[in-house]
Every structure is written in structure tokens, then in C-alpha cells.
Design a protein around this motif. Structure first.
Motif, PDB file in Angstrom:
ATOM      1  N   ILE A 122       0.838  -1.205   0.000  1.00  0.00           N
ATOM      2  CA  ILE A 122       0.000   0.000   0.000  1.00  0.00           C
ATOM      3  C   ILE A 122       0.870   1.251   0.000  1.00  0.00           C
ATOM      4  O   ILE A 122       0.603   2.214  -0.739  1.00  0.00           O
ATOM      5  N   ARG A 123       1.913   1.253   0.814  1.00  0.00           N
ATOM      6  CA  ARG A 123       2.828   2.401   0.814  1.00  0.00           C
ATOM      7  C   ARG A 123       3.397   2.626  -0.590  1.00  0.00           C
ATOM      8  O   ARG A 123       3.470   3.758  -1.075  1.00  0.00           O
ATOM      9  N   LYS A 124       3.808   1.533  -1.222  1.00  0.00           N
ATOM     10  CA  LYS A 124       4.394   1.638  -2.564  1.00  0.00           C
ATOM     11  C   LYS A 124       3.402   2.222  -3.554  1.00  0.00           C
ATOM     12  O   LYS A 124       3.758   3.028  -4.420  1.00  0.00           O
ATOM     13  N   MET A 125       2.125   1.836  -3.436  1.00  0.00           N
ATOM     14  CA  MET A 125       1.119   2.298  -4.386  1.00  0.00           C
ATOM     15  C   MET A 125       0.764   3.764  -4.223  1.00  0.00           C
ATOM     16  O   MET A 125       0.142   4.363  -5.102  1.00  0.00           O
ATOM     17  N   LEU A 126       1.153   4.373  -3.101  1.00  0.00           N
ATOM     18  CA  LEU A 126       0.946   5.812  -2.959  1.00  0.00           C
ATOM     19  C   LEU A 126       1.701   6.582  -4.040  1.00  0.00           C
ATOM     20  O   LEU A 126       1.324   7.698  -4.403  1.00  0.00           O
ATOM     21  N   SER A 127       2.760   5.969  -4.575  1.00  0.00           N
ATOM     22  CA  SER A 127       3.526   6.623  -5.640  1.00  0.00           C
ATOM     23  C   SER A 127       2.755   6.671  -6.958  1.00  0.00           C
ATOM     24  O   SER A 127       3.187   7.319  -7.911  1.00  0.00           O
ATOM     25  N   SER A 128       1.608   5.986  -7.012  1.00  0.00           N
ATOM     26  CA  SER A 128       0.793   5.987  -8.232  1.00  0.00           C
ATOM     27  C   SER A 128      -0.046   7.255  -8.360  1.00  0.00           C
ATOM     28  O   SER A 128      -0.628   7.509  -9.416  1.00  0.00           O
ATOM     29  N   TYR A 129      -0.130   8.031  -7.281  1.00  0.00           N
ATOM     30  CA  TYR A 129      -1.041   9.173  -7.273  1.00  0.00           C
ATOM     31  C   TYR A 129      -0.326  10.477  -6.959  1.00  0.00           C
ATOM     32  O   TYR A 129       0.667  10.494  -6.241  1.00  0.00           O
ATOM     33  N   ALA A 179     -11.655  -5.725  -6.236  1.00  0.00           N
ATOM     34  CA  ALA A 179     -10.687  -6.124  -5.202  1.00  0.00           C
ATOM     35  C   ALA A 179     -10.244  -7.569  -5.388  1.00  0.00           C
ATOM     36  O   ALA A 179     -10.498  -8.428  -4.537  1.00  0.00           O
ATOM     37  N   PRO A 180      -9.547  -7.863  -6.487  1.00  0.00           N
ATOM     38  CA  PRO A 180      -9.119  -9.238  -6.748  1.00  0.00           C
ATOM     39  C   PRO A 180      -8.061  -9.747  -5.782  1.00  0.00           C
ATOM     40  O   PRO A 180      -7.818 -10.943  -5.697  1.00  0.00           O
ATOM     41  N   GLY A 181      -7.463  -8.835  -5.009  1.00  0.00           N
ATOM     42  CA  GLY A 181      -6.411  -9.235  -4.090  1.00  0.00           C
ATOM     43  C   GLY A 181      -6.902  -9.525  -2.683  1.00  0.00           C
ATOM     44  O   GLY A 181      -6.093  -9.660  -1.769  1.00  0.00           O
ATOM     45  N   CYS A 182      -8.212  -9.637  -2.494  1.00  0.00           N
ATOM     46  CA  CYS A 182      -8.741  -9.996  -1.181  1.00  0.00           C
ATOM     47  C   CYS A 182      -8.855 -11.508  -1.074  1.00  0.00           C
ATOM     48  O   CYS A 182      -9.328 -12.164  -2.006  1.00  0.00           O
ATOM     49  N   VAL A 208      -4.094  -4.034  -8.134  1.00  0.00           N
ATOM     50  CA  VAL A 208      -5.378  -3.340  -8.190  1.00  0.00           C
ATOM     51  C   VAL A 208      -5.905  -3.025  -6.792  1.00  0.00           C
ATOM     52  O   VAL A 208      -6.341  -1.896  -6.506  1.00  0.00           O
ATOM     53  N   THR A 209      -5.879  -4.006  -5.906  1.00  0.00           N
ATOM     54  CA  THR A 209      -6.473  -3.827  -4.578  1.00  0.00           C
ATOM     55  C   THR A 209      -5.630  -2.899  -3.716  1.00  0.00           C
ATOM     56  O   THR A 209      -6.162  -2.058  -2.985  1.00  0.00           O
ATOM     57  N   SER A 210      -4.314  -3.025  -3.805  1.00  0.00           N
ATOM     58  CA  SER A 210      -3.431  -2.131  -3.051  1.00  0.00           C
ATOM     59  C   SER A 210      -3.527  -0.698  -3.571  1.00  0.00           C
ATOM     60  O   SER A 210      -3.454   0.267  -2.788  1.00  0.00           O
ATOM     61  N   ARG A 211      -3.702  -0.554  -4.881  1.00  0.00           N
ATOM     62  CA  ARG A 211      -3.887   0.787  -5.456  1.00  0.00           C
ATOM     63  C   ARG A 211      -5.157   1.429  -4.902  1.00  0.00           C
ATOM     64  O   ARG A 211      -5.182   2.621  -4.571  1.00  0.00           O
TER      65      ARG A 211
END
Length: 320
Positions: free
Chosen positions: A62-69, A252-255, A298-301
Motif C-alpha cells: 500500500i505504501r508503494k502504491m501511494l507513488s501511483s497518485y 478487489a481481486p487481491g482480497c 489493483v487492490t493495493s492501489r
């Protein structure tokens, strides 16, 4: 000629635009003393999951995906670029002892809230079992706590059949006296994902239950406003718990516990942004993401966007 001007730190060599600030740039490692108005802490526990789960890897994902925004909300014309998120790191889990791991979560949250009572805490799970100790630690400071839970499941399972799992956090909170059943509001409870026994347990203890039928038939903002109005008359602080499996499996495919008939991501994001506008909302956790089975993160994003929506609401109301 400037030497080595094209070398960058490993993992940092991404495209940079001088006019765009990434959300991940708001994160600053805690130095043990000072803290910003916003804090993130990881609770990487997933050994307590009743199904296979790699949710322990979610805080980092999740921390890593913050870089997507970026930090800019065009919808509200709000920029979070001046916000500082103190990253407290991850709580060290015991290798084998689930109860000990939960004690560590409770102790750490209690200590952090005591030292930094004005910090808006965002806790990254881990599976949903982390909510019992996290809310327990949070409650030591705030006393009367209300919880708004986004979830496909009640998580009110009995503890005799498996101990403190990711299916028991809210039963544990009620039976330990940490919260009253009437101070728990569940949103997004889904068909064929629960037993009648646990629905009846919730109703018997005063839990407010909004099913997915309620979410489909009513404006989600109306449900949120109704929920906050119900709680703010009786509690000192509201804690939000976002189980990402409240979302339909398409979002949420990663749940670990995916399923059809769930909430769409826009509804969840709108709900969290609105909750952020209330001063009484003091903390949030995000749980039940397994990055090892996710598709293109997808889910972490989406979880990272949940954080941004929450902070947007806080910024809009002038709380951060």
C-alpha cells in the motif's frame, strides 16, 4: 560536466515532473520525537486468517502504491502537497504466537496515541484480526469509541472454534467491553457471506447493520451521515475499519475472500472522503489485502486511494 548526474538511488529511478508531487513523497520516517498531524503504521499480521492469506505483505504494498497518485484533487481543488505523513514503520509480529502479536499491536497503538493524541492514525493490516487490538489500544485514550466497519462479513464469529481469528475482531471488542454493540455500525454486509446466528448476535447486541441491498437502494452519503449522527451523540471518537472485501470481486481481486455483489470502488471512496470531514473521526484501518494474489496491484492501489480520499476529507474540513 557534472559527474554521475544520471545515477539515482536504487528503486527511485522513476520519471519525475517538477510540477507533480507524488503522494508517497508525503511519507517521512519517524525520528522517535516529532510527528506530523497524520501517522501511518503497519500491523503485518495474517497468521490469524481462517483462509490462506499473505496480508502481512500489504503494508509495504500500500505504501508503494501511494507513488501511483499525485497529491492534487481536481474534484475539490485541494492539494495535499504540504501534508506530512509520519511513517512509524511496522509493528514486529511474533513468529508463531497470534495472541502475543495482538498484544504488541494493542500496546503500540496505546503508546502512540498517548504520546501523539492529536495525530490522525491510519493503520495498515494485516488481516481483520488486527482491528481488535488496534481499537483496544485506541480506546485506552478515547474511552468511548464508535466503529464504522465496511465489510462483507460481520466478523462476529465465536472464539471457541478457532480462537482470535480475522473472523472474530468485533465479537472480541463487544465481549471484552471495549466497545458497546450499539456503537458498532456495519456497512456492506453481503448475501451468502454470513450465518443467521451471527446476524442475530449483532442485532441482539444493538449493532447497526446496513446490507449491500441497503447500499444499493440508498445514497451512500445518506448512510454515512446517518451513521455519524447516531454515534457522535454517544462516543468520544470514531474509528473506521475498511475491510477491502466489502468491494465486489471485480474491484478487489487481491482480497482472500472475494465475492460478487459487493460495493463498487466509487461508493467506498465517496464514503471515506465524507467520513474524513468529521472531526470526531480520529483513526482508520485498512485490512484484508493479499498482494501475492492481487492483479497488477489493483487492490493495493485502491487502498492507497482510500487513504488519499480520507485525507482529502480531512483537508477539506481543515483538520489537517
Amino acid at each position: 560536466m557534472q559527474p554521475f548526474r544520471f545515477l539515482k538511488e536504487s528503486g527511485k529511478a522513476v520519471f519525475q515532473d517538477r510540477y507533480v508531487k507524488k503522494a508517497s513523497e508525503m511519507l517521512h520516517t519517524w525520528d522517535g520525537n516529532q510527528a506530523g498531524r497524520i501517522g501511518i503504521i503497519g500491523a503485518p499480521l495474517s497468521k490469524s486468517s481462517i483462509s490462506h492469506s499473505g496480508a502481512a505483505f500489504a503494508p509495504g504494498a500500500i505504501r508503494k502504491m501511494l507513488s501511483s497518485y499525485s497529491t492534487y484533487s481536481i474534484e475539490e481543488d485541494i492539494d495535499l502537497s504540504d501534508s506530512v505523513i509520519t511513517d512509524y514503520g511496522d509493528i514486529v509480529m511474533h513468529p508463531t504466537d497470534i495472541v502475543e502479536s495482538q498484544k504488541r499491536i494493542a500496546e503500540t497503538i496505546e503508546q502512540l496515541v498517548a504520546v501523539h493524541p492529536d495525530v490522525l492514525f491510519i493503520i495498515l493490516g494485516g488481516d481483520h484480526s488486527i482491528s481488535f487490538p488496534a481499537v483496544s489500544g485506541f480506546q485506552k485514550h478515547w474511552r468511548k469509541v464508535g466503529v464504522i466497519q465496511f465489510d462483507a462479513h460481520h466478523d462476529l464469529r465465536n472464539l471457541d472454534d478457532g480462537g482470535p481469528t480475522n473472523g472474530t475482531p468485533f465479537r472480541s471488542l463487544i465481549e471484552s467491553g471495549t466497545i458497546k454493540g450499539s456503537h458498532l455500525i456495519q456497512i456492506g454486509i453481503r448475501d451468502f457471506a454470513n450465518s443467521k446466528t451471527y446476524t442475530e448476535y449483532g442485532k441482539r447486541h444493538g449493532v447497526s447493520i446496513y446490507t449491500m441491498k441497503d447500499v444499493r437502494n440508498r445514497d451512500i452519503k445518506e448512510i454515512i451521515e446517518e451513521s455519524v449522527q447516531q454515534l457522535e451523540r454517544e462516543v468520544d471518537a470514531i474509528y473506521i475499519s475498511v475491510d477491502m472485501d466489502v468491494l465486489d470481486q471485480a474491484y478487489a481481486p487481491g482480497c482472500p475472500a472475494i465475492g460478487p455483489g459487493g460495493m463498487d470502488s466509487a461508493s467506498l471512496l465517496d464514503a471515506v472522503a465524507l467520513l474524513g470531514e468529521y472531526e470526531i473521526v480520529k483513526a482508520m484501518d485498512i485490512v484484508e489485502i493479499d498482494p501475492t494474489i492481487d492483479f497488477r496491484d489493483v487492490t493495493s492501489r485502491t487502498a492507497a486511494w482510500v487513504i488519499m480520499q480520507f485525507l482529502k476529507g480531512k483537508k477539506k474540513a481543515g483538520w489537517v
